[in-house]
Design an enzyme around this catalytic site. Structure first.
Site, PDB file in Angstrom:
ATOM      1  N   HIS A  94       9.314  15.405  23.533  1.00  0.00           N
ATOM      2  CA  HIS A  94       7.917  15.687  23.513  1.00  0.00           C
ATOM      3  C   HIS A  94       7.482  14.384  24.286  1.00  0.00           C
ATOM      4  O   HIS A  94       7.513  13.530  24.377  1.00  0.00           O
ATOM      5  CB  HIS A  94       6.872  14.980  22.177  1.00  0.00           C
ATOM      6  CG  HIS A  94       5.623  15.501  22.486  1.00  0.00           C
ATOM      7  ND1 HIS A  94       5.218  16.148  22.946  1.00  0.00           N
ATOM      8  CD2 HIS A  94       4.912  14.407  22.180  1.00  0.00           C
ATOM      9  CE1 HIS A  94       3.712  15.235  23.275  1.00  0.00           C
ATOM     10  NE2 HIS A  94       3.461  14.634  22.296  1.00  0.00           N
ATOM     11  N   HIS A  96       4.930  13.261  28.028  1.00  0.00           N
ATOM     12  CA  HIS A  96       3.140  13.208  28.019  1.00  0.00           C
ATOM     13  C   HIS A  96       3.340  13.517  29.575  1.00  0.00           C
ATOM     14  O   HIS A  96       3.070  13.295  30.698  1.00  0.00           O
ATOM     15  CB  HIS A  96       2.784  12.045  28.211  1.00  0.00           C
ATOM     16  CG  HIS A  96       2.151  12.098  26.147  1.00  0.00           C
ATOM     17  ND1 HIS A  96       1.504  11.434  25.774  1.00  0.00           N
ATOM     18  CD2 HIS A  96       2.446  12.916  25.019  1.00  0.00           C
ATOM     19  CE1 HIS A  96       0.802  11.581  24.396  1.00  0.00           C
ATOM     20  NE2 HIS A  96       2.040  12.373  24.136  1.00  0.00           N
ATOM     21  N   TYR A 121      16.080  30.003  36.091  1.00  0.00           N
ATOM     22  CA  TYR A 121      15.989  28.404  35.527  1.00  0.00           C
ATOM     23  C   TYR A 121      14.823  28.278  34.495  1.00  0.00           C
ATOM     24  O   TYR A 121      14.989  27.877  33.859  1.00  0.00           O
ATOM     25  CB  TYR A 121      16.694  27.748  36.315  1.00  0.00           C
ATOM     26  CG  TYR A 121      18.228  27.721  36.581  1.00  0.00           C
ATOM     27  CD1 TYR A 121      19.118  27.290  36.151  1.00  0.00           C
ATOM     28  CD2 TYR A 121      18.206  28.264  38.047  1.00  0.00           C
ATOM     29  CE1 TYR A 121      20.273  28.118  36.337  1.00  0.00           C
ATOM     30  CE2 TYR A 121      19.545  28.615  38.974  1.00  0.00           C
ATOM     31  CZ  TYR A 121      21.138  28.021  38.275  1.00  0.00           C
ATOM     32  OH  TYR A 121      22.146  28.346  38.741  1.00  0.00           O
TER      33      TYR A 121
END
Length: 213
Positions: A94, A96, A121
């Site tokens: 995860h 940001h 891709y």
């Protein structure tokens, strides 16, 4: 080297690489890996991905109980939501990251498939990318929404927040998250230009050739 020590080192190397290339900043972002015994290793709360300590990673047993290490990331529920719906998930990343987060803030994006098929891709590593509605940090309703999408999507974009990506291995999750970020960067660069995306036929051919969902 034991499995758990190998994974500890791999998480820290990956975190440092992501941080040094500007894909995380401060104490943002988190990584987890599923262990062969059913437990997990996860990056701790309030830790920079650039300076992770292998010994302080959060270790969970198969039931999700914290066994050792620092307190886990406050976004641990995102990881467990992905693992709970994806038996093939060996790792979750995860971020940001700037460009993907910027795209998540745009008003007129398709919530069912945020980014167009700009490259082969992207189709191969990410596929269809749903937008998860905005929830305040720590809102457990976010976990329910992620869980509702995770069975059909290994990658998703959290509105005004950033991407969550699962992979069969940590390397695969990392590569998919990086491909998502690069495609978001291309998307923003091309905002005011005529674009030649892959056609529906080209996308279908890729999905058939590489057995993609």
């Amino acid at each position: 080297m034991s499995e758990i020590n190998r994974v500890r080192e791999e998480i820290c190397r990956t975190g440092q690489s992501l941080f040094e290339r500007g894909l995380t900043s401060g104490s943002t972002g988190n990584i987890s890996v599923r262990l062969s015994d059913g437990g997990w290793l996860m990056t701790p709360t309030n830790a920079s991905m650039g300076t992770l300590d292998p010994a302080r990673l959060s270790l969970f047993d198969a039931s999700g109980k914290l066994l050792s290490g620092d307190a886990p990331t406050k976004e641990a529920f995102l990881h467990f939501s992905m693992y709970g719906e994806r038996g093939d998930a060996g790792a979750v990343v995860h971020l940001h990251s700037s460009h993907a987060t910027a795209v998540s803030i745009l008003r007129d994006i398709d919530p069912f498939d945020v980014l167009p098929p700009l490259t082969a891709y992207y189709v191969m590593r990410v596929g269809r990318l749903p937008l998860v509605p905005y929830f305040a940090p720590g809102d457990m309703a976010l976990a329910d929404t992620v869980r509702s999408l995770a069975g059909r999507h290994h990658a998703m974009l959290l509105a005004n927040h950033g991407p969550v990506v699962a992979g069969t291995t940590l390397a695969n999750a990392q590569f998919a998250a990086e491909e998502l970020e690069e495609t978001a960067k291309l998307f923003l660069m091309l905002q005011h230009h005529a674009k030649r995306m892959l056609s529906a036929e080209q996308v279908d051919e890729l999905r058939k050739r590489f057995n993609l969902p």
